[in-house]
Enzyme design. Structure first.
Site, mmCIF file in Angstrom:
data_model
loop_
_atom_site.group_PDB
_atom_site.id
_atom_site.type_symbol
_atom_site.label_atom_id
_atom_site.label_comp_id
_atom_site.label_asym_id
_atom_site.label_seq_id
_atom_site.Cartn_x
_atom_site.Cartn_y
_atom_site.Cartn_z
ATOM 1 N N ILE A 88 -19.672 -2.493 -1.498
ATOM 2 C CA ILE A 88 -19.276 -3.640 -0.670
ATOM 3 C C ILE A 88 -19.480 -3.297 0.811
ATOM 4 O O ILE A 88 -19.036 -2.246 1.287
ATOM 5 C CB ILE A 88 -17.800 -4.023 -0.936
ATOM 6 C CG1 ILE A 88 -17.573 -4.299 -2.432
ATOM 7 C CG2 ILE A 88 -17.395 -5.221 -0.078
ATOM 8 C CD1 ILE A 88 -18.402 -5.405 -3.040
ATOM 9 N N ASP A 148 0.873 -1.183 0.000
ATOM 10 C CA ASP A 148 0.000 0.000 0.000
ATOM 11 C C ASP A 148 0.909 1.231 0.000
ATOM 12 O O ASP A 148 2.102 1.128 0.300
ATOM 13 C CB ASP A 148 -0.920 0.005 1.234
ATOM 14 C CG ASP A 148 -2.217 0.778 1.000
ATOM 15 O OD1 ASP A 148 -3.296 0.149 0.973
ATOM 16 O OD2 ASP A 148 -2.154 2.018 0.834
ATOM 17 N N ARG A 202 0.509 3.618 2.072
ATOM 18 C CA ARG A 202 0.681 4.006 3.485
ATOM 19 C C ARG A 202 1.041 2.751 4.261
ATOM 20 O O ARG A 202 0.841 1.642 3.774
ATOM 21 C CB ARG A 202 -0.600 4.647 4.025
ATOM 22 C CG ARG A 202 -1.812 3.761 3.922
ATOM 23 C CD ARG A 202 -3.122 4.524 4.091
ATOM 24 N NE ARG A 202 -4.245 3.700 3.687
ATOM 25 C CZ ARG A 202 -4.984 2.960 4.501
ATOM 26 N NH1 ARG A 202 -4.734 2.941 5.791
ATOM 27 N NH2 ARG A 202 -5.988 2.237 4.047
ATOM 28 N N TYR A 231 -14.263 9.246 -10.951
ATOM 29 C CA TYR A 231 -14.060 7.826 -10.597
ATOM 30 C C TYR A 231 -14.676 6.931 -11.680
ATOM 31 O O TYR A 231 -14.032 5.991 -12.161
ATOM 32 C CB TYR A 231 -14.717 7.585 -9.232
ATOM 33 C CG TYR A 231 -14.713 6.152 -8.747
ATOM 34 C CD1 TYR A 231 -13.529 5.478 -8.470
ATOM 35 C CD2 TYR A 231 -15.925 5.489 -8.510
ATOM 36 C CE1 TYR A 231 -13.548 4.172 -7.980
ATOM 37 C CE2 TYR A 231 -15.948 4.192 -8.019
ATOM 38 C CZ TYR A 231 -14.759 3.535 -7.756
ATOM 39 O OH TYR A 231 -14.785 2.249 -7.268
HETATM 40 P P1 NAD Z 1 -10.166 1.545 -0.446
HETATM 41 O O1 NAD Z 1 -10.260 3.004 -0.681
HETATM 42 O O2 NAD Z 1 -10.723 0.993 0.812
HETATM 43 O O3 NAD Z 1 -8.647 1.077 -0.528
HETATM 44 C C1 NAD Z 1 -7.799 1.545 -1.528
HETATM 45 C C2 NAD Z 1 -6.391 1.465 -1.007
HETATM 46 O O4 NAD Z 1 -5.531 2.002 -2.023
HETATM 47 C C3 NAD Z 1 -6.150 2.282 0.272
HETATM 48 O O5 NAD Z 1 -5.612 1.469 1.285
HETATM 49 C C4 NAD Z 1 -5.154 3.367 -0.155
HETATM 50 O O6 NAD Z 1 -4.204 3.680 0.832
HETATM 51 C C5 NAD Z 1 -4.503 2.717 -1.362
HETATM 52 N N1 NAD Z 1 -3.932 3.683 -2.294
HETATM 53 C C6 NAD Z 1 -4.393 4.902 -2.653
HETATM 54 N N2 NAD Z 1 -3.532 5.483 -3.504
HETATM 55 C C7 NAD Z 1 -2.515 4.608 -3.720
HETATM 56 C C8 NAD Z 1 -1.349 4.625 -4.490
HETATM 57 N N3 NAD Z 1 -1.011 5.693 -5.230
HETATM 58 N N4 NAD Z 1 -0.542 3.542 -4.463
HETATM 59 C C9 NAD Z 1 -0.858 2.467 -3.711
HETATM 60 N N5 NAD Z 1 -1.955 2.391 -2.935
HETATM 61 C C10 NAD Z 1 -2.785 3.452 -2.942
HETATM 62 O O7 NAD Z 1 -10.785 0.817 -1.729
HETATM 63 P P2 NAD Z 1 -11.525 -0.587 -1.803
HETATM 64 O O8 NAD Z 1 -12.922 -0.351 -1.433
HETATM 65 O O9 NAD Z 1 -10.752 -1.616 -1.095
HETATM 66 O O10 NAD Z 1 -11.492 -0.812 -3.387
HETATM 67 C C11 NAD Z 1 -10.611 -1.721 -4.018
HETATM 68 C C12 NAD Z 1 -10.972 -1.729 -5.495
HETATM 69 O O11 NAD Z 1 -12.342 -2.136 -5.646
HETATM 70 C C13 NAD Z 1 -10.872 -0.362 -6.185
HETATM 71 O O12 NAD Z 1 -10.480 -0.533 -7.513
HETATM 72 C C14 NAD Z 1 -12.308 0.136 -6.159
HETATM 73 O O13 NAD Z 1 -12.560 1.049 -7.188
HETATM 74 C C15 NAD Z 1 -13.059 -1.151 -6.357
HETATM 75 N N6 NAD Z 1 -14.444 -1.084 -5.877
HETATM 76 C C16 NAD Z 1 -14.702 -1.018 -4.542
HETATM 77 C C17 NAD Z 1 -16.028 -0.980 -4.111
HETATM 78 C C18 NAD Z 1 -16.399 -0.921 -2.662
HETATM 79 O O14 NAD Z 1 -17.587 -0.755 -2.339
HETATM 80 N N7 NAD Z 1 -15.449 -1.063 -1.735
HETATM 81 C C19 NAD Z 1 -17.060 -1.008 -5.049
HETATM 82 C C20 NAD Z 1 -16.746 -1.024 -6.395
HETATM 83 C C21 NAD Z 1 -15.428 -1.095 -6.809
HETATM 84 C C1 AKB Z 2 -17.965 3.977 -4.216
HETATM 85 O O1 AKB Z 2 -19.050 4.231 -3.640
HETATM 86 O O2 AKB Z 2 -17.239 4.820 -4.750
HETATM 87 C C2 AKB Z 2 -17.577 2.519 -4.320
HETATM 88 C C3 AKB Z 2 -18.068 1.938 -5.601
HETATM 89 C C4 AKB Z 2 -19.459 1.471 -5.692
HETATM 90 O O3 AKB Z 2 -17.346 1.873 -6.546
HETATM 91 N N1 AKB Z 2 -18.065 1.836 -3.167
#
Ligand code: NAD
Ligand code: AKB
Length: 346
Positions: free
Chosen positions: A203, A64, A66, A173
């Site tokens: 999610i 990550d 961070r 996004y």
């Molecule tokens: P999140 O925001 O919880 O986690 C993303 C992580 O990426 C964070 O820990 C952040 O520190 C890290 N990050 C940010 N910039 C970075 C960089 N430059 N280099 C390395 N790491 C970096 O996101 P998530 O919910 O775990 O989503 C994971 C994937 O799933 C993403 O592609 C997101 O678009 C997709 N997604 C998530 C959801 C959801 O509801 N969680 C829904 C649809 C799609």
């Molecule tokens: C967001 O709300 O941005 C995400 C997604 C549905 O991609 N949880």
């Protein structure tokens, strides 16, 4: 409406035909050494744990931008600091750790993306391109790159949103998610790279808080139910969106990752459905366990984003091509969420 539907049918038939004619049949190597980017995030943290169970603790490198040295992710196996926008660092992490497959979870989500669209483009697009390029140059076995229901927009049919449809998102996004899908499919066709991805719905999970999305209310509501017995929700009560419980999200991700590539017609843009629920439905479900739970609704800027996303998706392509089937319904998820959060928060 009729015109929109017949246009959708026209799109489906034409794009499906095109995809069938472009199919890449190949013998694929097996996943062995995995890099997870964005591993401290909502999905990455739980995905890393499951990957370590399946592929061995030492074969999954979590990374990550961070650090959180006390986290289960960092303590549970190999760890690397990695900013995915730094192409050299991506390349070095892959070669130093003999990585053959990547689960690319690093991203900036919808609400944070609207606050800083330039950063959203940089992380989601430059980061994704760096991952794809490093995968191509190092001849990696497999790359998993998620998309989102944010790829859709207000012109998309919102009910049972088709696999092939109008993709004109209005958030940065969403723009990066559509572009990412196209870029991934380009790498499959042009470079014969095995890249796969899902359009995740919102999610819901108890382990790690979500990171700045529009669907975050669907997680916060459970935390507040336990912590305060009341919640002010930032979308309207009747806002219906596709949602999914984390165990189904992990299952979908790994089922697709482990599917036979030769069974796939789509690669990077699978609709996956599980729950189509309103904010009010979640509140009602929680009230079965916490009867005096109070919710009021004060929609903010995120309402406008939610209004451009589907209410539910048609995931028949995922069901047909790799056997997708969700396991969790709303009440089962609520029981499990509340049990886990009671242990965590009380
Ligand atoms: P999140 O925001 O919880 O986690 C993303 C992580 O990426 C964070 O820990 C952040 O520190 C890290 N990050 C940010 N910039 C970075 C960089 N430059 N280099 C390395 N790491 C970096 O996101 P998530 O919910 O775990 O989503 C994971 C994937 O799933 C993403 O592609 C997101 O678009 C997709 N997604 C998530 C959801 C959801 O509801 N969680 C829904 C649809 C799609
Ligand atoms: C967001 O709300 O941005 C995400 C997604 C549905 O991609 N949880």
């Amino acid at each position: 409406m009729r015109n929109k539907l017949s246009f959708t049918n026209f799109l489906t038939v034409n794009i499906q035909d095109q995809r069938h004619s472009e199919r890449h049949d190949m013998t694929r190597k097996k996943i062995n050494r995995i890099l997870v980017t964005g591993a401290l995030g909502q999905i990455g943290s739980e995905l890393t744990a499951e990957l370590r169970k399946r592929y061995g603790r030492d074969n999954v490198v979590a990374s990550d931008i961070r650090s959180d040295e006390s986290s289960a992710v960092a303590m549970g196996g190999p760890w690397a600091m990695l900013d995915v926008t730094d192409a050299e660092a991506v390349e070095k992490t892959i070669t130093d750790n003999r990585i053959d497959s990547i689960f690319h979870m690093a991203a900036i989500l919808s609400a944070t993306g609207e606050k800083n669209p330039q950063l959203c483009w940089k992380v989601n697009m430059d980061g994704t391109l760096n991952i794809l390029e490093a995968a191509r140059e190092n001849d990696l076995v497999r790359v998993i790159i998620p998309s989102s229901i944010a790829a859709f927009g207000p012109e998309t049919p919102r009910e049972n949103t088709p696999q092939e449809t109008i993709l004109r998102p209005k958030t940065m996004y969403g723009v990066t998610k559509v572009s990412g899908e196209l870029l991934c499919d380009y790498y499959v066709r042009k470079f014969n790279l095995d890249v796969r991805g899902l359009r995740y719905p919102g999610i819901i999970s108890s382990e790690t808080l979500p990171g700045g999305g529009t669907t975050d209310y669907a997680v916060e509501i459970y935390y507040k139910a336990i912590e305060e017995g009341r919640y002010t929700c930032f979308v309207k009560k009747d806002t219906m969106l596709p949602m999914m419980y984390m165990p189904d999200c992990i299952k979908a991700t790994l089922d697709l990752a482990e599917a036979d590539f030769n069974d796939l017609v789509h690669y990077s843009d699978f609709n996956v459905g599980a729950l189509s629920i309103t904010a009010g439905d979640i509140a009602e479900s929680i009230r079965k366990y916490i009867p005096d739970f109070e919710v009021d609704y004060e929609p903010d800027h995120r309402q406008a984003i939610a209004d451009t996303w589907p209410m539910g998706v048609d995931d028949s392509a995922a069901r047909e091509e790799w056997g997708w089937e969700p396991e969790w319904d709303l009440d089962a998820m609520t029981t499990d969420m509340l049990e886990k959060l009671r242990v965590k928060l009380l």
